[in-house]
Motif scaffolding. Structure first.
Motif, PDB file in Angstrom:
ATOM      1  N   GLU A  89       0.835  -1.197   0.051  1.00 13.17           N
ATOM      2  CA  GLU A  89      -0.013   0.002   0.079  1.00 13.17           C
ATOM      3  C   GLU A  89       0.702   1.093   0.111  1.00 13.17           C
ATOM      4  O   GLU A  89       1.936   1.419   0.843  1.00 13.17           O
ATOM      5  N   THR A  90       0.707   2.088  -0.911  1.00 13.27           N
ATOM      6  CA  THR A  90       1.431   3.412  -1.089  1.00 13.27           C
ATOM      7  C   THR A  90       0.466   4.490  -1.471  1.00 13.27           C
ATOM      8  O   THR A  90      -0.045   4.289  -2.555  1.00 13.27           O
ATOM      9  N   GLY A  91       0.443   5.194  -0.567  1.00 13.60           N
ATOM     10  CA  GLY A  91      -0.629   6.425  -0.870  1.00 13.60           C
ATOM     11  C   GLY A  91      -2.125   5.925  -0.977  1.00 13.60           C
ATOM     12  O   GLY A  91      -2.516   5.077  -0.177  1.00 13.60           O
ATOM     13  N   ASP A  92      -2.797   6.212  -2.108  1.00 11.97           N
ATOM     14  CA  ASP A  92      -4.030   5.789  -2.287  1.00 11.97           C
ATOM     15  C   ASP A  92      -4.039   4.433  -2.962  1.00 11.97           C
ATOM     16  O   ASP A  92      -5.228   3.702  -3.096  1.00 11.97           O
ATOM     17  N   GLU A  93      -2.948   3.926  -3.594  1.00 11.30           N
ATOM     18  CA  GLU A  93      -2.819   2.799  -4.147  1.00 11.30           C
ATOM     19  C   GLU A  93      -2.716   1.552  -3.187  1.00 11.30           C
ATOM     20  O   GLU A  93      -1.768   1.510  -2.459  1.00 11.30           O
ATOM     21  N   LYS A  94      -3.038   0.343  -3.808  1.00 14.47           N
ATOM     22  CA  LYS A  94      -3.080  -0.981  -2.956  1.00 14.47           C
ATOM     23  C   LYS A  94      -3.025  -2.190  -3.932  1.00 14.47           C
ATOM     24  O   LYS A  94      -3.958  -2.115  -4.653  1.00 14.47           O
ATOM     25  N   ARG A  95      -2.078  -3.069  -3.774  1.00 15.48           N
ATOM     26  CA  ARG A  95      -1.985  -4.122  -4.784  1.00 15.48           C
ATOM     27  C   ARG A  95      -1.655  -5.341  -3.904  1.00 15.48           C
ATOM     28  O   ARG A  95      -1.040  -5.233  -2.906  1.00 15.48           O
ATOM     29  N   SER A  96      -2.244  -6.391  -4.241  1.00 15.96           N
ATOM     30  CA  SER A  96      -1.673  -7.607  -3.626  1.00 15.96           C
ATOM     31  C   SER A  96      -1.534  -8.730  -4.773  1.00 15.96           C
ATOM     32  O   SER A  96      -2.186  -8.827  -5.509  1.00 15.96           O
ATOM     33  N   TRP A  97      -0.794  -9.851  -4.030  1.00 16.18           N
ATOM     34  CA  TRP A  97      -0.434 -10.809  -4.923  1.00 16.18           C
ATOM     35  C   TRP A  97      -0.548 -12.243  -3.991  1.00 16.18           C
ATOM     36  O   TRP A  97      -0.213 -12.028  -2.746  1.00 16.18           O
ATOM     37  N   SER A  98      -0.799 -13.296  -4.751  1.00 14.04           N
ATOM     38  CA  SER A  98      -0.959 -14.574  -3.879  1.00 14.04           C
ATOM     39  C   SER A  98      -0.427 -15.587  -4.431  1.00 14.04           C
ATOM     40  O   SER A  98      -0.456 -15.674  -5.800  1.00 14.04           O
ATOM     41  N   ARG A  99       0.276 -16.557  -3.822  1.00 11.79           N
ATOM     42  CA  ARG A  99       0.774 -17.869  -4.218  1.00 11.79           C
ATOM     43  C   ARG A  99      -0.449 -19.029  -4.068  1.00 11.79           C
ATOM     44  O   ARG A  99      -0.724 -19.016  -2.791  1.00 11.79           O
ATOM     45  N   LYS A 100      -0.622 -19.701  -5.204  1.00 11.80           N
ATOM     46  CA  LYS A 100      -1.757 -20.731  -4.918  1.00 11.80           C
ATOM     47  C   LYS A 100      -0.984 -21.928  -4.312  1.00 11.80           C
ATOM     48  O   LYS A 100       0.132 -22.054  -4.656  1.00 11.80           O
ATOM     49  N   GLU A 101      -1.573 -22.514  -3.443  1.00 17.78           N
ATOM     50  CA  GLU A 101      -1.050 -23.766  -2.781  1.00 17.78           C
ATOM     51  C   GLU A 101      -1.027 -24.911  -3.786  1.00 17.78           C
ATOM     52  O   GLU A 101      -1.630 -24.789  -4.971  1.00 17.78           O
ATOM     53  N   GLY A 102       0.127 -25.536  -3.621  1.00 13.91           N
ATOM     54  CA  GLY A 102       0.561 -26.564  -4.747  1.00 13.91           C
ATOM     55  C   GLY A 102       1.152 -26.224  -5.786  1.00 13.91           C
ATOM     56  O   GLY A 102       1.697 -26.935  -6.744  1.00 13.91           O
ATOM     57  N   THR A 103       1.416 -24.980  -6.218  1.00 11.92           N
ATOM     58  CA  THR A 103       2.039 -24.275  -7.346  1.00 11.92           C
ATOM     59  C   THR A 103       3.393 -23.399  -6.818  1.00 11.92           C
ATOM     60  O   THR A 103       3.354 -22.989  -5.879  1.00 11.92           O
ATOM     61  N   ARG A 104       3.949 -22.921  -7.368  1.00 10.62           N
ATOM     62  CA  ARG A 104       4.928 -22.039  -7.312  1.00 10.62           C
ATOM     63  C   ARG A 104       4.860 -20.773  -8.168  1.00 10.62           C
ATOM     64  O   ARG A 104       5.733 -20.014  -8.219  1.00 10.62           O
ATOM     65  N   ARG A 105       3.661 -20.565  -8.570  1.00 14.86           N
ATOM     66  CA  ARG A 105       3.108 -19.338  -9.439  1.00 14.86           C
ATOM     67  C   ARG A 105       2.622 -18.595  -8.350  1.00 14.86           C
ATOM     68  O   ARG A 105       1.668 -18.705  -7.502  1.00 14.86           O
ATOM     69  N   TRP A 106       2.684 -16.871  -8.773  1.00 18.13           N
ATOM     70  CA  TRP A 106       2.207 -15.779  -7.885  1.00 18.13           C
ATOM     71  C   TRP A 106       0.892 -15.377  -9.032  1.00 18.13           C
ATOM     72  O   TRP A 106       1.317 -15.380 -10.179  1.00 18.13           O
ATOM     73  N   PHE A 138      -2.058 -12.156  -9.334  1.00 12.93           N
ATOM     74  CA  PHE A 138      -2.571 -10.902  -9.045  1.00 12.93           C
ATOM     75  C   PHE A 138      -3.876 -10.987  -8.249  1.00 12.93           C
ATOM     76  O   PHE A 138      -4.853 -11.962  -8.922  1.00 12.93           O
ATOM     77  N   ASP A 139      -4.438 -10.644  -7.065  1.00 10.32           N
ATOM     78  CA  ASP A 139      -5.404 -10.892  -6.321  1.00 10.32           C
ATOM     79  C   ASP A 139      -6.563 -10.109  -6.980  1.00 10.32           C
ATOM     80  O   ASP A 139      -7.777 -10.544  -7.130  1.00 10.32           O
ATOM     81  N   ASP A 140      -6.336  -8.779  -7.496  1.00  7.74           N
ATOM     82  CA  ASP A 140      -7.418  -8.048  -8.149  1.00  7.74           C
ATOM     83  C   ASP A 140      -7.833  -8.510  -9.613  1.00  7.74           C
ATOM     84  O   ASP A 140      -8.963  -8.078 -10.165  1.00  7.74           O
ATOM     85  N   LEU A 141      -7.206  -9.332 -10.257  1.00  6.82           N
ATOM     86  CA  LEU A 141      -7.389  -9.781 -11.545  1.00  6.82           C
ATOM     87  C   LEU A 141      -7.826 -11.305 -11.562  1.00  6.82           C
ATOM     88  O   LEU A 141      -7.502 -12.000 -10.745  1.00  6.82           O
ATOM     89  N   ASN A 142      -8.334 -11.810 -12.400  1.00 10.06           N
ATOM     90  CA  ASN A 142      -9.235 -13.036 -12.355  1.00 10.06           C
ATOM     91  C   ASN A 142      -7.974 -14.024 -12.931  1.00 10.06           C
ATOM     92  O   ASN A 142      -7.684 -14.251 -14.016  1.00 10.06           O
ATOM     93  N   GLU A 143      -7.407 -14.468 -11.835  1.00  6.57           N
ATOM     94  CA  GLU A 143      -6.488 -15.912 -12.619  1.00  6.57           C
ATOM     95  C   GLU A 143      -5.197 -15.319 -13.392  1.00  6.57           C
ATOM     96  O   GLU A 143      -5.037 -16.130 -14.189  1.00  6.57           O
ATOM     97  N   VAL A 144      -4.832 -13.929 -13.365  1.00  8.18           N
ATOM     98  CA  VAL A 144      -3.751 -13.594 -14.131  1.00  8.18           C
ATOM     99  C   VAL A 144      -2.364 -13.878 -13.351  1.00  8.18           C
ATOM    100  O   VAL A 144      -2.189 -13.135 -12.454  1.00  8.18           O
ATOM    101  N   PRO A 145      -1.631 -14.560 -13.847  1.00  6.49           N
ATOM    102  CA  PRO A 145      -0.104 -14.828 -13.336  1.00  6.49           C
ATOM    103  C   PRO A 145       0.827 -13.744 -13.461  1.00  6.49           C
ATOM    104  O   PRO A 145       0.459 -13.045 -14.334  1.00  6.49           O
ATOM    105  N   VAL A 146       1.666 -13.390 -12.352  1.00 11.72           N
ATOM    106  CA  VAL A 146       2.743 -12.477 -12.609  1.00 11.72           C
ATOM    107  C   VAL A 146       3.583 -13.127 -13.706  1.00 11.72           C
ATOM    108  O   VAL A 146       3.953 -13.937 -13.968  1.00 11.72           O
ATOM    109  N   SER A 147       4.272 -11.855 -14.313  1.00  7.93           N
ATOM    110  CA  SER A 147       5.301 -12.386 -15.430  1.00  7.93           C
ATOM    111  C   SER A 147       6.438 -12.603 -14.473  1.00  7.93           C
ATOM    112  O   SER A 147       7.146 -11.841 -13.557  1.00  7.93           O
TER     113      SER A 147
END
Length: 150
Positions: A53-70, A72-81
């Protein structure tokens, strides 16, 4: 005359040999600076969620159990680069500090920690959370004051 010259040369060669052997057996010791201390240490494999969280912006990422992929929490199942994400969990798992000012801070406003510029929340596998807050920039303009809470 040749005998004197030969004795001088043997003497000089002896001193050079002794000096070379001494230098080889006793190399100069380099003064190594101590590595800066770790601010805190978390196992990168234990990190499950990161919120920034920086100022008014907030971003979050999650790692799915059983995978090593991260993802975006606010996008629908979009993995990070992976190219851009690589090393983030290593950096957040064990940042280094230049020095520790104090274990306890009496006045957070002196360091900008009462109204932090950035707050990072890290959720671990066991559900515990660690918070990293960044305050004012240091006088040398190269670092920020920071505080870690659990």
């Amino acid at each position: 005359m040749n005998l004197r010259l030969l004795l001088v040369l043997i003497t000089v060669l002896s001193f050079v040999a002794i000096g070379a052997i001494w230098i080889i057996n006793n190399p100069t010791e380099e003064v190594k600076e101590k590595a800066p201390p770790s601010f805190y240490t978390l196992a990168p494999d234990d990190i499950r969620n990161i919120e920034i969280e920086t100022g008014d912006e907030k971003r979050s990422w999650s790692r799915k159990e059983g995978t090593r992929r991260w993802y975006f929490d606010d996008l629908n199942e979009v993995p990070v680069s992976l190219y851009r994400w690589g090393g983030i969990t290593q950096l957040l798992g064990g940042p280094r500090t230049q020095r520790v000012l104090s274990k306890e801070i009496d006045d957070n406003s002196l360091y900008g920690l009462d109204n932090p510029s950035t707050t990072i929340a890290i959720t671990l596998r066991n559900g515990s959370r660690t918070f990293l807050t960044l305050g004012n920039i240091t006088p040398d303009q190269t670092n920020h004051y920071a505080r870690m809470t659990t």
